[in-house]
Motif scaffolding. Sequence first.
Motif, PDB file in Angstrom:
ATOM      1  N   LEU A 156       0.742  -1.333  -0.092  1.00  0.00           N
ATOM      2  CA  LEU A 156       0.017   0.078  -0.052  1.00  0.00           C
ATOM      3  C   LEU A 156       0.760   1.237   0.034  1.00  0.00           C
ATOM      4  N   PHE A 157       0.890   1.924  -1.194  1.00  0.00           N
ATOM      5  CA  PHE A 157       1.810   3.107  -1.390  1.00  0.00           C
ATOM      6  C   PHE A 157       0.877   4.528  -1.291  1.00  0.00           C
ATOM      7  N   ALA A 158       0.890   5.045  -0.062  1.00  0.00           N
ATOM      8  CA  ALA A 158      -0.234   5.912   0.108  1.00  0.00           C
ATOM      9  C   ALA A 158       0.363   7.361   0.298  1.00  0.00           C
ATOM     10  N   TYR A 159       0.059   8.232  -0.307  1.00  0.00           N
ATOM     11  CA  TYR A 159       0.755   9.659  -0.109  1.00  0.00           C
ATOM     12  C   TYR A 159      -0.236  10.735  -0.659  1.00  0.00           C
ATOM     13  N   GLU A 160      -0.187  11.842  -0.085  1.00  0.00           N
ATOM     14  CA  GLU A 160      -0.958  13.098  -0.493  1.00  0.00           C
ATOM     15  C   GLU A 160      -0.100  14.065  -1.059  1.00  0.00           C
ATOM     16  N   ILE A 161      -0.543  14.562  -2.307  1.00  0.00           N
ATOM     17  CA  ILE A 161       0.499  15.243  -3.159  1.00  0.00           C
ATOM     18  C   ILE A 161      -0.146  16.651  -3.329  1.00  0.00           C
ATOM     19  N   ASP A 162       0.909  17.450  -3.176  1.00  0.00           N
ATOM     20  CA  ASP A 162       0.526  19.037  -3.594  1.00  0.00           C
ATOM     21  C   ASP A 162       1.254  19.289  -4.958  1.00  0.00           C
ATOM     22  N   VAL A 163       0.428  19.943  -5.869  1.00  0.00           N
ATOM     23  CA  VAL A 163       1.187  20.427  -6.919  1.00  0.00           C
ATOM     24  C   VAL A 163       1.166  21.999  -6.833  1.00  0.00           C
ATOM     25  N   ASP A 164       2.107  22.622  -7.277  1.00  0.00           N
ATOM     26  CA  ASP A 164       2.275  24.297  -7.248  1.00  0.00           C
ATOM     27  C   ASP A 164       2.696  24.509  -8.592  1.00  0.00           C
ATOM     28  N   PHE A 222       0.492   3.730   6.946  1.00  0.00           N
ATOM     29  CA  PHE A 222      -0.438   2.481   7.446  1.00  0.00           C
ATOM     30  C   PHE A 222       0.438   1.372   7.895  1.00  0.00           C
ATOM     31  N   ALA A 223       0.013   0.711   8.994  1.00  0.00           N
ATOM     32  CA  ALA A 223       0.714  -0.356   9.556  1.00  0.00           C
ATOM     33  C   ALA A 223       0.300  -1.786   9.182  1.00  0.00           C
ATOM     34  N   GLN A 224       0.964  -2.778   9.006  1.00  0.00           N
ATOM     35  CA  GLN A 224       0.440  -4.189   8.794  1.00  0.00           C
ATOM     36  C   GLN A 224      -0.153  -4.582   9.875  1.00  0.00           C
ATOM     37  N   VAL A 225      -1.354  -5.174  10.115  1.00  0.00           N
ATOM     38  CA  VAL A 225      -1.912  -5.794  11.076  1.00  0.00           C
ATOM     39  C   VAL A 225      -1.403  -7.138  11.333  1.00  0.00           C
ATOM     40  N   ILE A 226      -1.071  -7.392  12.781  1.00  0.00           N
ATOM     41  CA  ILE A 226      -0.255  -8.704  13.079  1.00  0.00           C
ATOM     42  C   ILE A 226      -1.402  -9.657  13.257  1.00  0.00           C
ATOM     43  N   VAL A 227      -1.442 -10.567  12.549  1.00  0.00           N
ATOM     44  CA  VAL A 227      -2.345 -11.960  12.343  1.00  0.00           C
ATOM     45  C   VAL A 227      -1.510 -13.312  12.667  1.00  0.00           C
ATOM     46  N   PRO A 228      -2.399 -14.182  13.273  1.00  0.00           N
ATOM     47  CA  PRO A 228      -1.857 -15.461  13.572  1.00  0.00           C
ATOM     48  C   PRO A 228      -1.698 -16.364  12.211  1.00  0.00           C
ATOM     49  N   GLU A 229      -0.543 -17.083  12.279  1.00  0.00           N
ATOM     50  CA  GLU A 229      -0.282 -17.802  11.163  1.00  0.00           C
ATOM     51  C   GLU A 229      -0.969 -19.119  11.280  1.00  0.00           C
ATOM     52  N   VAL A 269       2.230 -13.109  12.346  1.00  0.00           N
ATOM     53  CA  VAL A 269       3.012 -12.602  11.250  1.00  0.00           C
ATOM     54  C   VAL A 269       2.328 -11.279  10.740  1.00  0.00           C
ATOM     55  N   GLU A 270       2.986 -10.598   9.935  1.00  0.00           N
ATOM     56  CA  GLU A 270       2.269  -9.264   9.502  1.00  0.00           C
ATOM     57  C   GLU A 270       1.449  -9.501   8.167  1.00  0.00           C
ATOM     58  N   SER A 271       0.194  -9.339   8.304  1.00  0.00           N
ATOM     59  CA  SER A 271      -0.889  -9.459   7.185  1.00  0.00           C
ATOM     60  C   SER A 271      -0.317  -8.609   5.883  1.00  0.00           C
ATOM     61  N   HIS A 272      -0.406  -9.302   4.938  1.00  0.00           N
ATOM     62  CA  HIS A 272      -0.094  -8.623   3.520  1.00  0.00           C
ATOM     63  C   HIS A 272      -1.307  -8.360   2.812  1.00  0.00           C
ATOM     64  N   LEU A 273      -2.499  -8.159   3.576  1.00  0.00           N
ATOM     65  CA  LEU A 273      -3.736  -8.079   3.211  1.00  0.00           C
ATOM     66  C   LEU A 273      -4.471  -6.749   3.931  1.00  0.00           C
ATOM     67  N   LEU A 274      -4.041  -6.765   5.196  1.00  0.00           N
ATOM     68  CA  LEU A 274      -4.932  -5.747   6.044  1.00  0.00           C
ATOM     69  C   LEU A 274      -3.976  -4.632   6.659  1.00  0.00           C
ATOM     70  N   PHE A 275      -4.103  -3.449   6.517  1.00  0.00           N
ATOM     71  CA  PHE A 275      -3.464  -2.407   7.102  1.00  0.00           C
ATOM     72  C   PHE A 275      -4.141  -1.447   8.170  1.00  0.00           C
ATOM     73  N   LYS A 276      -3.646  -1.108   9.014  1.00  0.00           N
ATOM     74  CA  LYS A 276      -4.509   0.125   9.705  1.00  0.00           C
ATOM     75  C   LYS A 276      -3.851   1.365   9.570  1.00  0.00           C
ATOM     76  N   ARG A 277      -4.799   2.352   9.451  1.00  0.00           N
ATOM     77  CA  ARG A 277      -3.899   3.709   9.433  1.00  0.00           C
ATOM     78  C   ARG A 277      -3.491   4.130  10.808  1.00  0.00           C
ATOM     79  N   SER A 278      -1.988   4.466  10.796  1.00  0.00           N
ATOM     80  CA  SER A 278      -1.355   5.022  11.774  1.00  0.00           C
ATOM     81  C   SER A 278      -1.328   6.413  11.695  1.00  0.00           C
ATOM     82  N   HIS A 279      -1.363   7.295  12.772  1.00  0.00           N
ATOM     83  CA  HIS A 279      -1.404   8.551  13.067  1.00  0.00           C
ATOM     84  C   HIS A 279      -0.029   8.792  13.871  1.00  0.00           C
TER      85      HIS A 279
END
Length: 314
Positions: free
Chosen positions: A44-52, A122-129, A136-146
């Motif tokens: 998940l490549f998540a950014y907020e972009i400003d164009v000037d 975003f942080a990868q959610v930790i799930v049981p294998e 392990v870190e989920s490769h599907l579910l991410f939680k927004r980190s402030h």
Amino acid sequence: MNSEFSFSTSYGKLRVPVYRVYATPLRDVMPIPESEFVRRENILFAYEIDVDVLGENFLPAYTHGDNSNVVATDSMKNFVLRQALEFEGSTLEEFLNALGRRFLFTYAQMERLRLSARELPFAQVIVPEQGVGIFVESHLLFKRSHNDYAVAMLSFERDQQGAPLLTDHRCGHVGMELFKVTGSSFSHFVRDQYTTLPERVDRPLFIFLDAYWKYQDSAALLASDHEYYVPAEQVRDLLQVVFHEFVSESIQHLVHEMGKRLLARFPQLAEVSFEAQNRTRDQIAVSSSDETVKVYSDPFSAYGVIRLTVSRQV
Ligand SMILES: O=c1[nH]c(=O)c2[nH]c(=O)[nH]c2[nH]1
């Protein structure tokens, strides 16, 4: 054009949110002793972009209501989102570089351009294998980190042939909030009739910290092998380790130590700078049986600010 006045303008689109999934992973960055960080999966490549957009050739829009050289900011937003789909690199700065060049190739109306971005962490959610007791870190579910986050700014203009030219850059990691419970002092400062602050050889130091860096050569920042790329995660970890290890006499002393360590660790950087806020809490009570046990509370609402830029001697 109106000769009575001179003008300085820019226009653009702020905070275009981009959530690209499955960008190319960032691999093969050089490890440093202060950090575990060696790869970023970019699922998940998540950014907020400003164009000037900067320049003069859209001035008639202001002076005469002539929009013939105005690229609609709505189109800029669409352009950013489309380029995010095409993007083949793996760092924020590579994305801004591809975006800036593509903007100037596409729109002859744009003379100069400044692109800025903020990470949406975003942080990868930790799930049981499968099986018991292994997580392990989920490769599907991410939680927004402030939490703290990376930022970058790249500026472009045109060379004499009109081709895009990168003219400036600044990388950063901002929004750190670090509380060290013991191992910091602030004493021997000027005392006069205005002084109420007690001398403290050991204070609980709480700082808000933003850090920025520039490369000696932007080719190292943008090289696709990432051999000399400085990941914001490594900078964050290094700053935390210096704060953990170093017994400072002041925040001034601490940011200087951080600057020295960063420039020693990353010879490819030309300059690092800091803005630190002093958010130290007031001591309210100390335990009578164990003087390491204390209670602090919020101080007077104004806070000190300490800035430092450390540049390599040329
Ligand atoms: O690290 C500090 N630097 C200062 O300049 C200062 N001033 C202050 O009141 N407390 C602190 N702490």
